[in-house]
Design an enzyme around this catalytic site. Sequence first.
Site, PDB file in Angstrom:
ATOM      1  N   LEU A 122      27.158 -67.021 -62.853  1.00 55.81           N
ATOM      2  CA  LEU A 122      26.004 -66.254 -63.311  1.00 55.81           C
ATOM      3  C   LEU A 122      26.414 -65.484 -64.557  1.00 55.81           C
ATOM      4  O   LEU A 122      27.524 -64.948 -64.620  1.00 55.81           O
ATOM      5  CB  LEU A 122      25.551 -65.271 -62.224  1.00 55.81           C
ATOM      6  CG  LEU A 122      24.519 -64.199 -62.601  1.00 55.81           C
ATOM      7  CD1 LEU A 122      23.170 -64.833 -62.885  1.00 55.81           C
ATOM      8  CD2 LEU A 122      24.372 -63.165 -61.490  1.00 55.81           C
ATOM      9  N   ASP A 143      13.124 -49.356 -65.700  1.00 53.13           N
ATOM     10  CA  ASP A 143      12.447 -48.127 -66.058  1.00 53.13           C
ATOM     11  C   ASP A 143      12.193 -47.260 -64.827  1.00 53.13           C
ATOM     12  O   ASP A 143      11.919 -47.789 -63.741  1.00 53.13           O
ATOM     13  CB  ASP A 143      11.115 -48.470 -66.737  1.00 53.13           C
ATOM     14  CG  ASP A 143      10.523 -47.304 -67.500  1.00 53.13           C
ATOM     15  OD1 ASP A 143      11.229 -46.305 -67.729  1.00 53.13           O
ATOM     16  OD2 ASP A 143       9.336 -47.390 -67.867  1.00 53.13           O
ATOM     17  N   HIS A 184      20.026 -42.029 -63.145  1.00 51.97           N
ATOM     18  CA  HIS A 184      20.763 -43.126 -63.776  1.00 51.97           C
ATOM     19  C   HIS A 184      21.831 -43.676 -62.835  1.00 51.97           C
ATOM     20  O   HIS A 184      22.064 -44.889 -62.781  1.00 51.97           O
ATOM     21  CB  HIS A 184      21.405 -42.649 -65.076  1.00 51.97           C
ATOM     22  CG  HIS A 184      20.401 -42.286 -66.137  1.00 51.97           C
ATOM     23  ND1 HIS A 184      19.359 -43.111 -66.475  1.00 51.97           N
ATOM     24  CD2 HIS A 184      20.280 -41.177 -66.922  1.00 51.97           C
ATOM     25  CE1 HIS A 184      18.634 -42.540 -67.437  1.00 51.97           C
ATOM     26  NE2 HIS A 184      19.177 -41.371 -67.709  1.00 51.97           N
TER      27      HIS A 184
END
Length: 250
Positions: A141, A30, A47
């Site tokens: 991962l 956020d 972004h």
Amino acid sequence: MTAIPASAASRPDSGGASPSVPRHVAIIMDGNGRWAKKRGLPRAAGHKAGAESVRKVLKAAGEAGVQCLTLYAFSSENWRRPETEISDLMGLLRFYLKAELSALHKQGVRIKIIGDYKVFPEDIVKMLEDAMALTAGNDRLTLAVALNYGSRDEMARAARILAGQVAAGSMKADAITPEAVDNLLYTADLPPLDLLIRTSGECRLSNFLLWQAAYAEMLFVDTLWPDFGGEAFRGALDDFARRERRYGGL
């Protein structure tokens, strides 16, 4: 930094022991828009800067031995944003899939998408499915990306499947257990959620991994996502290592 511990992992299986490194970390990324606004830049610049933070955090997670990193990239509520911003986000997703996929594959990263991603433009759906197919065998991962994801929709979907099985006679109602629900969630093949982080100072879950976070440790930090890099992530892991997890016990 504001830290709020809460009990975490929908399927606690550590026997009350607290591993020093969380198996599964989820992040609500956020603050991109506020980061851009503070600098007089368009939201798209925020972004893009946030995507750079993803790269840094993913690297730190791999180095620390985290098994799974889940990122809240696009919620089912994000469709309410201006059309231009949605278009920018789709363009950024296309760009990073093209630019990063080969490197992620070489690094042993498995890509998994959670959420109803098939409502996205056809070319993006194909790129996502190609990425998942290419990296399916990787085990260093798992990078789980939440796209068009909403936790309440996820739970309702599981409930519909179970209700259908009961109606068809293939399952008895009293066989609907937390484990039965868990096995029908998008995260069924992921480790239990150990740590959930939210950046930008907001202290809410915003319909993200509500079921999975039942016993997760939670960390809310004031840092805006584009400023949250590898060092901040390692600090979050250090905070996690200092916590004692009881799962309702003493």
